[in-house]
Design a protein around this motif. Structure first.
Motif, PDB file in Angstrom:
ATOM      1  N   VAL A   1      35.408  13.092 -45.591  1.00 15.35           N
ATOM      2  CA  VAL A   1      34.516  14.247 -45.465  1.00 15.35           C
ATOM      3  C   VAL A   1      35.210  15.446 -46.103  1.00 15.35           C
ATOM      4  CG1 VAL A   1      33.390  15.825 -43.847  1.00 15.35           C
ATOM      5  CG2 VAL A   1      33.414  13.381 -43.381  1.00 15.35           C
ATOM      6  N   THR A   2      34.592  16.039 -47.105  1.00 20.41           N
ATOM      7  CA  THR A   2      35.241  17.133 -47.817  1.00 20.41           C
ATOM      8  C   THR A   2      34.843  18.503 -47.276  1.00 20.41           C
ATOM      9  OG1 THR A   2      33.491  17.080 -49.477  1.00 20.41           O
ATOM     10  CG2 THR A   2      35.490  15.824 -49.962  1.00 20.41           C
ATOM     11  N   CYS A   3      33.767  18.572 -46.517  1.00 22.85           N
ATOM     12  CA  CYS A   3      33.342  19.851 -45.967  1.00 22.85           C
ATOM     13  C   CYS A   3      34.223  20.216 -44.782  1.00 22.85           C
ATOM     14  CB  CYS A   3      31.883  19.792 -45.525  1.00 22.85           C
ATOM     15  SG  CYS A   3      31.355  21.282 -44.675  1.00 22.85           S
ATOM     16  N   LYS A   4      34.971  21.304 -44.928  1.00 20.28           N
ATOM     17  CA  LYS A   4      35.913  21.701 -43.883  1.00 20.28           C
ATOM     18  C   LYS A   4      35.192  22.102 -42.600  1.00 20.28           C
ATOM     19  CE  LYS A   4      39.962  23.124 -46.504  1.00 20.28           C
ATOM     20  NZ  LYS A   4      39.752  23.724 -47.823  1.00 20.28           N
ATOM     21  N   THR A   5      34.049  22.722 -42.756  1.00 19.96           N
ATOM     22  CA  THR A   5      33.310  23.161 -41.572  1.00 19.96           C
ATOM     23  C   THR A   5      32.874  21.962 -40.750  1.00 19.96           C
ATOM     24  OG1 THR A   5      32.510  24.964 -42.943  1.00 19.96           O
ATOM     25  CG2 THR A   5      31.485  24.700 -40.805  1.00 19.96           C
TER      26      THR A   5
ATOM     27  N   THR B   1      21.192  13.171 -48.434  1.00 21.70           N
ATOM     28  CA  THR B   1      21.555  11.812 -48.809  1.00 21.70           C
ATOM     29  C   THR B   1      22.439  11.223 -47.720  1.00 21.70           C
ATOM     30  OG1 THR B   1      21.604  12.559 -51.099  1.00 21.70           O
ATOM     31  CG2 THR B   1      22.512  10.374 -50.649  1.00 21.70           C
ATOM     32  N   ASN B   2      21.953  10.186 -47.111  1.00 20.98           N
ATOM     33  CA  ASN B   2      22.724   9.540 -46.057  1.00 20.98           C
ATOM     34  C   ASN B   2      23.726   8.575 -46.682  1.00 20.98           C
ATOM     35  OD1 ASN B   2      23.692   8.416 -43.722  1.00 20.98           O
ATOM     36  ND2 ASN B   2      21.681   8.045 -42.829  1.00 20.98           N
ATOM     37  N   LEU B   3      25.000   8.798 -46.410  1.00 17.14           N
ATOM     38  CA  LEU B   3      26.045   7.935 -46.984  1.00 17.14           C
ATOM     39  C   LEU B   3      26.469   6.836 -46.013  1.00 17.14           C
ATOM     40  CD1 LEU B   3      28.270  10.732 -48.577  1.00 17.14           C
ATOM     41  CD2 LEU B   3      26.625   9.264 -49.739  1.00 17.14           C
TER      42      LEU B   3
ATOM     43  N   ASN C   1      28.315  18.224 -54.262  1.00 17.16           N
ATOM     44  CA  ASN C   1      29.206  17.072 -54.191  1.00 17.16           C
ATOM     45  C   ASN C   1      29.954  16.977 -52.872  1.00 17.16           C
ATOM     46  OD1 ASN C   1      28.771  15.867 -56.731  1.00 17.16           O
ATOM     47  ND2 ASN C   1      29.984  17.456 -57.709  1.00 17.16           N
ATOM     48  N   ALA C   2      29.856  18.009 -52.082  1.00 20.90           N
ATOM     49  CA  ALA C   2      30.582  18.010 -50.816  1.00 20.90           C
ATOM     50  C   ALA C   2      30.032  16.928 -49.893  1.00 20.90           C
ATOM     51  CB  ALA C   2      30.472  19.376 -50.153  1.00 20.90           C
TER      52      ALA C   2
ATOM     53  N   ARG D   1      25.299  13.901 -47.913  1.00 21.12           N
ATOM     54  CA  ARG D   1      25.348  14.949 -48.930  1.00 21.12           C
ATOM     55  C   ARG D   1      24.111  15.820 -48.809  1.00 21.12           C
ATOM     56  NH1 ARG D   1      27.571  11.270 -53.040  1.00 21.12           N
ATOM     57  NH2 ARG D   1      29.714  11.902 -53.430  1.00 21.12           N
ATOM     58  N   VAL D   2      24.264  17.053 -49.223  1.00 22.16           N
ATOM     59  CA  VAL D   2      23.133  17.984 -49.172  1.00 22.16           C
ATOM     60  C   VAL D   2      22.768  18.409 -50.581  1.00 22.16           C
ATOM     61  CG1 VAL D   2      22.310  20.202 -48.325  1.00 22.16           C
ATOM     62  CG2 VAL D   2      23.837  18.820 -46.913  1.00 22.16           C
ATOM     63  N   GLY D   3      21.524  18.235 -50.914  1.00 20.35           N
ATOM     64  CA  GLY D   3      21.036  18.653 -52.226  1.00 20.35           C
ATOM     65  C   GLY D   3      21.816  17.998 -53.345  1.00 20.35           C
TER      66      GLY D   3
END
Ligand SMILES: [Zn+2]
Ligand SMILES: [Zn+2]
Length: 103
Positions: free
Chosen positions: A89-93, A79-81, A45-46, A40-42
């Protein structure tokens, strides 16, 4: 292209075409589970695919989220999951970039 043949010896199903087809489908689904490094970044929630260094520390995500603004605001907290299923993974990119970048 060659057809992948599955050896059904020892499989717990009858030796019928239907059972073999169902088995092959099930195996395909299983094979589709791809584990990636999630992150996660910052405060977002993505869920992204993280870029992990050889020492295991995460230093970014594939799509570059959180890095583009770094010059202005400093790096976003990462944040390392850990190892997660690619489908979570929700980020399409990130999802789109998976495979291409590793090929
Ligand atoms: Zn089988
Ligand atoms: Zn991403």
């Amino acid at each position: 292209m060659t057809t992948t043949r599955i050896n059904h010896t020892g499989h717990n199903h009858p030796s019928t075409t239907t059972a073999r087809t169902a088995c092959r489908k099930a195996m395909k689904v299983t094979a589709k589970v791809t584990l990636v490094d999630g992150g996660r970044v910052g405060r977002g929630n993505a869920i992204h695919i993280s870029i992990v260094a050889t020492d295991g520390s995460m230093y970014g995500v594939k799509c570059g989220a959180g890095m583009t603004r770094s010059a202005m605001r400093g790096n976003s907290a990462l944040t390392n999951l850990g190892r997660i299923d690619l489908t979570t993974v929700t980020c399409k990119t990130c999802r789109a970039s998976y495979g291409q970048a590793q090929a």
